[in-house]
Write an enzyme that holds these catalytic residues in place. Structure first.
Site, PDB file in Angstrom:
ATOM      1  N   LYS A  48      65.510 126.149  -2.191  1.00 36.00           N
ATOM      2  CA  LYS A  48      65.158 124.718  -2.132  1.00 36.00           C
ATOM      3  C   LYS A  48      65.463 124.165  -0.750  1.00 36.00           C
ATOM      4  O   LYS A  48      66.288 124.715  -0.006  1.00 36.00           O
ATOM      5  CB  LYS A  48      65.895 123.905  -3.208  1.00 36.00           C
ATOM      6  CG  LYS A  48      67.415 123.808  -3.043  1.00 36.00           C
ATOM      7  CD  LYS A  48      67.880 122.617  -2.225  1.00 36.00           C
ATOM      8  CE  LYS A  48      69.399 122.607  -2.077  1.00 36.00           C
ATOM      9  NZ  LYS A  48      69.991 122.266  -0.861  1.00 36.00           N
TER      10      LYS A  48
ATOM     11  N   ASP B 116      74.303 122.281  -7.689  1.00 35.98           N
ATOM     12  CA  ASP B 116      72.859 122.421  -7.463  1.00 35.98           C
ATOM     13  C   ASP B 116      72.165 123.231  -8.555  1.00 35.98           C
ATOM     14  O   ASP B 116      70.938 123.352  -8.547  1.00 35.98           O
ATOM     15  CB  ASP B 116      72.598 123.123  -6.116  1.00 35.98           C
ATOM     16  CG  ASP B 116      72.701 122.171  -4.931  1.00 35.98           C
ATOM     17  OD1 ASP B 116      72.704 120.941  -5.148  1.00 35.98           O
ATOM     18  OD2 ASP B 116      72.781 122.665  -3.791  1.00 35.98           O
TER      19      ASP B 116
HETATM   20  O1  C5P Z   1      79.681 122.058  -7.277  1.00 38.71           O
HETATM   21  P1  C5P Z   1      79.841 123.032  -6.167  1.00 38.71           P
HETATM   22  O2  C5P Z   1      80.765 124.161  -6.507  1.00 38.71           O
HETATM   23  O3  C5P Z   1      78.530 123.525  -5.635  1.00 38.71           O
HETATM   24  O4  C5P Z   1      80.507 122.235  -4.969  1.00 38.71           O
HETATM   25  C1  C5P Z   1      81.118 122.868  -3.877  1.00 38.71           C
HETATM   26  C2  C5P Z   1      82.019 121.876  -3.180  1.00 38.71           C
HETATM   27  O5  C5P Z   1      81.226 120.868  -2.551  1.00 38.71           O
HETATM   28  C3  C5P Z   1      82.952 121.126  -4.120  1.00 38.71           C
HETATM   29  O6  C5P Z   1      84.154 121.807  -4.280  1.00 38.71           O
HETATM   30  C4  C5P Z   1      83.151 119.826  -3.363  1.00 38.71           C
HETATM   31  O7  C5P Z   1      84.102 120.015  -2.329  1.00 38.71           O
HETATM   32  C5  C5P Z   1      81.828 119.589  -2.690  1.00 38.71           C
HETATM   33  N1  C5P Z   1      80.902 118.708  -3.446  1.00 38.71           N
HETATM   34  C6  C5P Z   1      81.156 117.343  -3.467  1.00 38.71           C
HETATM   35  N2  C5P Z   1      80.297 116.512  -4.132  1.00 38.71           N
HETATM   36  C7  C5P Z   1      79.195 116.994  -4.742  1.00 38.71           C
HETATM   37  C8  C5P Z   1      78.913 118.376  -4.703  1.00 38.71           C
HETATM   38  C9  C5P Z   1      79.797 119.207  -4.045  1.00 38.71           C
HETATM   39  O8  C5P Z   1      82.166 116.866  -2.916  1.00 38.71           O
HETATM   40  N3  C5P Z   1      78.369 116.159  -5.355  1.00 38.71           N
END
Ligand code: C5P
Length: 294
Positions: A11, A138
């Site tokens: 994406k 995502d």
């Molecule tokens: O959800 P995911 O594991 O992909 O997110 C990775 C990191 O990105 C999280 O630990 C956080 O630090 C940050 N993040 C965030 N806000 C979001 C998505 C991700 O702060 N909406």
């Protein structure tokens, strides 16, 4: 049926805006997302002894539950009460790794879709997206794909009209970025410049590729170090000079993309960028799930 092969599309973010730092540590987002035809290939094999694990042939990709594809299989088994023990997930990677193009999240989404088919669980795409929430922010978008507005942590999805037909050149700069570190940099910098998300959505509604391309915007570009920013800007300038209608960094980067209305210009941009960068791809937008390459 005990095995299945699927494609997992990358994406790009047409926009990425951060609204605020939430109490749960995540950030409230507003992003326009678009699936593209660059895909990882994923094979699921039930019954190959050894538990649930991945293999990719890449030393830097984990094979255990820290790989999002394995985490997705575990989440699916738990959500559906499955008793199966052994699953081999073979990943043939083409999407750049840790590059803002949702490679890992899309692999996880493909595992959810594939297991739904293989086990006959019959869950709706919305139910699969909900299972994906726990795997990564995502993943819900990657389950549904095509063109969508993603809000909240990334899991609140609203379908949008498709990006008009075009050619998309992706180019990964030579440096890497850490997603949590970028969010911390945003907390400090709080950049003032923000995307015109509504204007971009209007461009999609009117099928106006130029209006969309003029509004590509990612707030994370404003949190990069000066050296990183120079490299991203240099790629954007190269894309625009080659004929792109607009260019931006995708997601938490560092991959940069440009939108072209002429295939020849896009191919010329690929040839030029390949002189300096190993990971450059010519892709097309995916407007509906039926368009995912087989
Ligand atoms: O959800 P995911 O594991 O992909 O997110 C990775 C990191 O990105 C999280 O630990 C956080 O630090 C940050 N993040 C965030 N806000 C979001 C998505 C991700 O702060 N909406």
């Amino acid at each position: 049926m005990t095995s299945l092969t699927l494609q997992a599309p990358a994406k790009i973010n047409l926009t990425l805006d951060i609204l605020r730092h939430r109490e749960d540590g995540y950030h409230e987002l507003c992003m326009v997302m678009q699936s593209v035809s660059l895909c990882d290939r994923i094979r699921l094999d039930f019954g190959s002894p050894g538990g649930i694990r991945a293999e990719s042939g890449l030393r830097f990709l984990p094979n255990d539950k820290s790989n999002l594809a394995v985490a997705a299989a575990l989440a699916f088994r738990q959500a559906t009460g499955g008793r199966w023990q052994d699953l081999l997930i073979s990943l043939q990677k083409r999407i750049p790794v840790c590059a803002g193009t949702a490679g890992g999240s899309s692999d996880a989404a493909a595992v959810l879709r594939g297991l739904n088919q293989l086990t006959g669980a019959g869950l709706s795409p919305q139910a699969l997206a909900q299972i994906g929430e726990a795997v990564g922010s995502d993943v819900p978008y990657c389950v549904l794909g095509t063109t969508a507005l993603a809000q909240g942590r990334g899991e609140k999805l609203t379908p949008l009209p498709p990006l008009p037909p075009c050619w998309i050149v992706l180019c990964k700069p030579l440096f890497s970025l850490s997603t949590p570190a970028l969010y911390r940099a945003w907390d400090k910098a709080r950049p003032k410049l923000r995307p015109d998300t509504q204007g971009l959505i209007q461009g999609l509604e009117q099928g106006d590729l130029t209006a969309v391309a003029q509004r590509l915007f990612n707030v994370f570009e404003h949190t990069l170090s000066p050296r990183q920013r120079r490299e991203v800007e240099a790629i954007k300038v190269a894309l625009v000079q080659a004929g792109a209608l607009g260019a931006a960094m995708s997601g938490s980067g560092p991959t940069v993309f440009g939108l072209f209305d002429q295939e020849v210009a896009a191919q010329d941009a690929v040839t030029l960028l390949k002189e300096s960068y190993p990971e450059v791809f010519l892709t097309r937008p995916i407007a509906s799930p039926e368009e995912i390459p087989v």
